[in-house]
Design an enzyme around this catalytic site. Structure first.
Site, PDB file in Angstrom:
ATOM      1  CG  ASP A 104      -1.996   1.037   1.222  1.00  0.00           C
ATOM      2  OD1 ASP A 104      -2.921   0.996   0.398  1.00  0.00           O
ATOM      3  OD2 ASP A 104      -1.872   1.957   2.063  1.00  0.00           O
ATOM      4  CG  HIS A 272      -5.741  -3.123   0.461  1.00  0.00           C
ATOM      5  ND1 HIS A 272      -4.946  -2.791  -0.620  1.00  0.00           N
ATOM      6  CD2 HIS A 272      -5.350  -2.305   1.483  1.00  0.00           C
ATOM      7  CE1 HIS A 272      -4.127  -1.796  -0.286  1.00  0.00           C
ATOM      8  NE2 HIS A 272      -4.342  -1.492   0.983  1.00  0.00           N
TER       9      HIS A 272
END
Length: 290
Positions: A104, A272
């Site tokens: 991320d 994610h």
């Protein structure tokens, strides 16, 4: 969660960076993303430490690292300055070259670090991102809906900070729940959640993390545009969540082949948060690559 790791605080030229270190062998630097801390690696780092020296840091603005106030240019949170923090950490620990893994926001710092310091990184792993420049320039309704926070957090100070501070626990938990696809209580241990909440309740963290996103939409795009033709020189592994927006929206390998000379990768069956949702498959993919 990191019983065999030792804590350190490193004074860089600008700020203090919090980290833990464990294992032995060639060094590997792990960088986390939003809205988390180095704790995201607690299911993977101990396994990597069986074969490598593993350094796990909190980015500036996050966790127990320093959180400088923002400025009008948002340069205090440019990925260039955040990458410099990490290079100085590794240099002070005695490592002139290392493997680099980012998830991320940490993957965006890692991308910039590898461009600015190509001699430092031997191999790089990026988790669940497409290049920032591409994601912004190809924005449409589907992306803006899934990544609404990209456009909320970049609003001028103190608007997002004020709203998040009203209930930081709800905001953080909502992010974790909505971006993960596997069972929440299985994915995020209670100890990890408590650490994320402890750090995110700090108003300086809320501000610093907003500045991280503001930088990505301003000064980072300027840096990306300036060296859009520059490619990552070392081998690159990209992994992404098969059930997330990155899989639906981008041809991930093609995107990264435009930005690197040696790319491989695949989707992982999760959302994610690969290091916590699918730690075994994520670890094995990283281990094989390194």
């Amino acid at each position: 969660m990191f019983s065999e790791f030792k804590p350190f605080i490193i004074n860089t030229s600008k700020i203090k960076i919090n980290l833990i270190k464990g294992g032995q062998g060639f060094p590997v630097l792990l960088l986390h993303g939003y809205p988390q801390t180095h704790i995201i690696w607690h299911k993977i780092a101990p396994k990597l430490a069986e074969n490598f020296t593993v350094i796990v840091t909190d980015l500036r603005g996050y966790g127990d690292s320093d959180k400088p106030p923002g400025n009008p240019e948002h340069s205090h949170y440019s990925k260039r300055i955040m990458a410099q923090d990490q290079v100085e950490v590794m240099t002070q620990l005695g490592y002139n070259q290392f493997y680099l893994i980012g998830h991320d926001r940490g993957a965006r710092v890692a991308h910039r670090l590898t461009l600015d310091y190509p001699d430092k990184v031997k191999k790089i792993v990026l988790l669940d991102i497409a290049p920032t420049y591409e994601m912004y320039t190809l924005t449409d309704q589907e992306f803006a809906t899934a990544y609404y926070h990209w456009f909320f957090l970049i609003q001028p100070f103190p608007f997002p900070e004020t709203l998040i501070k009203q209930n930081p626990d709800y905001f953080l938990t909502h992010c974790l729940q909505s971006w993960s696809k596997n069972d929440f209580t299985f994915t995020f241990t209670s100890a990890a959640i408590q650490e994320y909440l402890r750090c995110f309740r700090d108003p300086k963290t809320i501000h610093g993390t907003c500045e991280d996103y503001r930088a990505s939409a301003t000064i980072d795009l300027e840096h990306d545009q300036a060296d859009i033709e520059q490619k990552i020189q070392c081998p690159l592994l990209v992994l992404w969540g098969k059930q997330g927006i990155i899989e639906r929206k981008y041809n991930v390998l093609d995107s990264w082949k435009k930005r690197a000379i040696n790319v491989q990768g695949k989707p992982i069956n999760c959302g994610h948060f690969l290091p916590e949702e699918a730690p075994e498959e994520t670890y094995q993919s990283i281990r094989d690559f390194l």
